[in-house]
Design a protein around this motif. Structure first.
Motif, PDB file in Angstrom:
ATOM      1  N   THR A 107       0.888  -1.131   0.138  1.00 30.40           N
ATOM      2  CA  THR A 107       0.060  -0.021  -0.117  1.00 30.40           C
ATOM      3  C   THR A 107       0.832   1.152  -0.143  1.00 30.40           C
ATOM      4  OG1 THR A 107      -0.123   0.084   2.566  1.00 30.40           O
ATOM      5  CG2 THR A 107      -1.739  -1.282   1.281  1.00 30.40           C
ATOM      6  N   THR A 108       0.243   2.361  -0.378  1.00 29.96           N
ATOM      7  CA  THR A 108       0.827   3.651  -0.432  1.00 29.96           C
ATOM      8  C   THR A 108       1.385   4.021   1.010  1.00 29.96           C
ATOM      9  OG1 THR A 108      -1.087   4.958  -0.226  1.00 29.96           O
ATOM     10  CG2 THR A 108      -0.171   4.759  -2.440  1.00 29.96           C
ATOM     11  N   ARG A 123       0.447   4.610  -6.367  1.00 27.94           N
ATOM     12  CA  ARG A 123       0.533   3.317  -6.427  1.00 27.94           C
ATOM     13  C   ARG A 123      -0.025   2.643  -7.855  1.00 27.94           C
ATOM     14  NH1 ARG A 123      -2.504  -1.135  -2.865  1.00 27.94           N
ATOM     15  NH2 ARG A 123      -2.003  -3.006  -3.989  1.00 27.94           N
ATOM     16  N   ALA A 140      -3.455   4.714  -7.903  1.00 30.40           N
ATOM     17  CA  ALA A 140      -4.252   5.322  -6.823  1.00 30.40           C
ATOM     18  C   ALA A 140      -3.190   6.245  -5.993  1.00 30.40           C
ATOM     19  CB  ALA A 140      -4.823   4.388  -6.193  1.00 30.40           C
ATOM     20  N   ARG A 141      -3.678   7.283  -5.730  1.00 31.87           N
ATOM     21  CA  ARG A 141      -2.712   8.561  -4.912  1.00 31.87           C
ATOM     22  C   ARG A 141      -2.631   8.230  -3.440  1.00 31.87           C
ATOM     23  NH1 ARG A 141      -4.968  14.360  -5.163  1.00 31.87           N
ATOM     24  NH2 ARG A 141      -6.318  13.387  -7.059  1.00 31.87           N
ATOM     25  N   GLY A 142      -1.323   8.469  -2.812  1.00 29.66           N
ATOM     26  CA  GLY A 142      -0.946   8.365  -1.571  1.00 29.66           C
ATOM     27  C   GLY A 142      -1.437   9.773  -1.073  1.00 29.66           C
ATOM     28  N   ARG A 165      -8.026   5.877 -13.117  1.00 23.01           N
ATOM     29  CA  ARG A 165      -8.018   6.258 -11.703  1.00 23.01           C
ATOM     30  C   ARG A 165      -9.002   5.184 -10.871  1.00 23.01           C
ATOM     31  NH1 ARG A 165      -7.149  12.721 -11.072  1.00 23.01           N
ATOM     32  NH2 ARG A 165      -5.492  13.017 -12.815  1.00 23.01           N
ATOM     33  N   SER A 167      -9.711   3.872  -6.387  1.00 25.18           N
ATOM     34  CA  SER A 167      -9.322   4.075  -5.121  1.00 25.18           C
ATOM     35  C   SER A 167      -8.365   3.001  -4.744  1.00 25.18           C
ATOM     36  CB  SER A 167     -10.793   3.922  -4.302  1.00 25.18           C
ATOM     37  OG  SER A 167     -11.402   2.542  -4.347  1.00 25.18           O
ATOM     38  N   GLU A 168      -7.887   3.058  -3.788  1.00 21.51           N
ATOM     39  CA  GLU A 168      -6.671   2.280  -3.415  1.00 21.51           C
ATOM     40  C   GLU A 168      -7.015   0.800  -2.910  1.00 21.51           C
ATOM     41  OE1 GLU A 168      -2.332   1.649  -1.522  1.00 21.51           O
ATOM     42  OE2 GLU A 168      -3.438   3.096  -1.023  1.00 21.51           O
ATOM     43  N   ASP A 169      -8.293   0.744  -2.358  1.00 20.88           N
ATOM     44  CA  ASP A 169      -8.786  -0.213  -1.751  1.00 20.88           C
ATOM     45  C   ASP A 169      -9.455  -1.304  -3.012  1.00 20.88           C
ATOM     46  OD1 ASP A 169     -11.302   0.965  -2.703  1.00 20.88           O
ATOM     47  OD2 ASP A 169     -12.261   0.987  -0.824  1.00 20.88           O
ATOM     48  N   LEU A 171      -7.254  -1.602  -5.806  1.00 18.07           N
ATOM     49  CA  LEU A 171      -6.118  -2.114  -6.358  1.00 18.07           C
ATOM     50  C   LEU A 171      -5.785  -3.739  -6.174  1.00 18.07           C
ATOM     51  CD1 LEU A 171      -3.438   0.679  -6.162  1.00 18.07           C
ATOM     52  CD2 LEU A 171      -4.419  -0.244  -8.196  1.00 18.07           C
TER      53      LEU A 171
END
Length: 288
Positions: A107-108, A123, A140-142, A165, A167-169, A171
């Motif tokens: 994760t970021t 990421r 996804a951005r940190g 783009r 959301s990180e969840d 990925l």
């Protein structure tokens, strides 16, 4: 994208399949070779990749003087050591690149723990067709990454394919679908060739038929708004040969098998994140 008037400079840490695929894709897209630097653990492999693509070589403890996007493309098992060294190098340097991680499952937030707080992290999950300019990459951005940072990353990744783009969840699911996806297609091709040979075709004929069919079918997917059900129905005559084959597929619960396979890939991506043990407190830029 044309890089004729671009000043974007990219450093890639890791010269494995994904790292080299990105380098190859950037060169193919026209990015000047002198704008690309590679860093790797194996001196022989690193110089081999650099020679093959005409790019520069650096060391993790002696980063290039200028770098806009620093790509981390190592194995998950190696990332803790790499990030520790990278964090030290960045604290001793005036460089403040966007750190772009293409490492599955990390994760970021974990990456940020190793780096000065002003260093933005993005990421991404690309796939190997990037070497042909045909990748699909989700980013996804940190917490420190700005809109400008995202656009900079997109300008690099769009040269090797499509970027979206998320959301990180999401990925880990992206990793299971598109990151690992080319391997599923290659497995289908392998199984179709084996089955064709069992029907009496020689390997060369079977290979040409299968690869041509898959490539042509993939091209049809890229035309306009595709309805997969309609495409399949157009090939499937009632009580015909295609219908007979599809009946076997559906009877084998192939849909459930695909679901189970992608779930296993997603779960492995999640598990990989537990292999990194970052510091508990993110290093402040004031500690430089």
């Amino acid at each position: 994208m044309s890089w004729e008037h671009s000043w974007v400079r990219v450093t890639v840490i890791g010269v494995g399949r994904i790292g080299e695929a990105l380098v190859a894709g950037l060169c193919r897209a026209g990015m000047p070779a002198e704008s690309i630097t590679v860093i790797g653990r194996s001196v022989e492999r690193t110089f081999d990749v650099a020679h093959r693509h005409g790019v520069r070589v650096a060391d993790l403890h002696a980063l290039p003087d200028k770098c806009d996007v620093l790509v981390v493309a190592v194995k998950p098992q190696q990332i803790e050591e790499v990030l520790t060294d990278l964090g030290s190098a960045l604290r001793e340097s005036a460089l403040r690149p966007v750190v772009l991680s293409v490492v599955a499952g990390v994760t970021t937030e974990r990456i940020e723990q190793f780096l000065p707080s002003v260093v933005p992290v993005v990421r991404a999950m690309p796939n190997t067709p990037m070497m042909l300019g045909a990748a699909v990459t989700a980013i996804a951005r940190g917490v420190a990454a700005t809109e400008h940072d995202l656009r900079l990353v997109e300008s690099v990744l769009e040269s090797v394919g499509e970027v979206l783009r998320v959301s990180e969840d999401q990925l880990d699911a992206v990793t299971a679908v598109s990151g690992s996806g080319p391997a599923y297609v290659f497995l289908v091709a392998e199984m179709m060739i084996d089955a064709a040979m069992a029907l009496g075709l020689d390997r060369d004929t079977a290979g040409r038929l299968v690869t041509g069919t898959l490539a042509g079918s993939a091209a049809m997917l890229g035309i306009g708004d595709v309805d997969l059900v309609e495409l399949r129905a157009a090939v499937t005559s009632p009580a015909g040969t295609t219908a007979a084959a599809l009946e076997v597929f559906e009877g084998s619960e192939i849909r459930r098998t695909f679901q189970e396979a992608l779930t296993a890939a997603r779960d492995r991506s999640i598990a990989l994140s537990d292999m990194v043990r970052p510091p508990l407190i993110r290093i402040s830029v004031d500690q430089n």
